[in-house]
Design an enzyme around this catalytic site. Structure first.
Site, PDB file in Angstrom:
ATOM      1  N   CYS A  59      72.016  54.299 -12.326  1.00 17.16           N
ATOM      2  CA  CYS A  59      73.346  54.811 -11.965  1.00 17.16           C
ATOM      3  C   CYS A  59      74.047  53.959 -10.917  1.00 17.16           C
ATOM      4  CB  CYS A  59      73.236  56.247 -11.473  1.00 17.16           C
ATOM      5  SG  CYS A  59      72.286  56.411  -9.951  1.00 17.16           S
ATOM      6  N   CYS A 128      69.122  61.755  -7.591  1.00 12.36           N
ATOM      7  CA  CYS A 128      69.687  61.583  -6.244  1.00 12.36           C
ATOM      8  C   CYS A 128      68.715  62.093  -5.185  1.00 12.36           C
ATOM      9  CB  CYS A 128      71.012  62.318  -6.128  1.00 12.36           C
ATOM     10  SG  CYS A 128      72.278  61.693  -7.260  1.00 12.36           S
TER      11      CYS A 128
END
Length: 160
Positions: A59, A128
């Site tokens: 990402c 994350c």
């Protein structure tokens, strides 16, 4: 022409309700994104500061997390800089809050699942929280390496 200008002005006005960036994010993520805690840097050359730099190629998120440890092994300060989405920034911010006041060993017990649960991250954003856990571990590994410089020379000797 005046009618077009009036219509254009209406089209350019922001819509009432939550900001577009906030749509789809839990309020805890939005809070840490809009009011990030502990943003900044510590002196990476200081012997009592550990720096972790991690990234997620999938990402493009990059996270730098630093911890300052006192002579008793307690984390007295933590800072972060993150290039990434709102969930990555929120995970970094929360991680710095959680490590402060903990010993090195206590901080190593912080898991990405705890961060994800606290921020109510959806499955698509779990990477994350994994990045935040990895950043904590990397920063503490760097700190430990600075405390015993012979460990690095031992590793080099083993690899020779």
């Amino acid at each position: 022409m005046a009618a077009l200008r009036a219509a254009g002005a209406v089209l350019l006005r922001p819509r009432p309700g939550p900001a577009p960036a906030a749509v789809g994010y839990h309020k805890k993520v939005v809070d840490h994104y809009e009011n990030p805690r502990n943003v900044g840097s510590l002196d990476r050359n200081a012997k009592n500061v550990g720096t972790g730099l991690v990234g997620a190629p999938a990402c493009g998120d990059v996270m730098k997390l630093q911890v300052e440890v006192d002579e008793n092994g307690k984390i007295v300060d933590a800072r972060f800089k993150t290039f990434g989405c709102g969930s990555a920034i929120a995970s970094s911010s929360l991680a710095t809050e959680w490590v402060k006041g903990k010993t090195v060993d206590e901080a190593l017990k912080i898991k990405n699942t705890d961060i994800a649960k606290e921020l109510c991250l959806p499955p698509v954003k779990l990477h994350c929280s994994m990045l935040a856990e990895d950043a904590i571990k990397a920063a503490l590994a760097d700190y430990k390496l600075k405390q015993d410089p012979n460990r690095e020379s031992d590793k080099k000797a083993d690899n020779a």
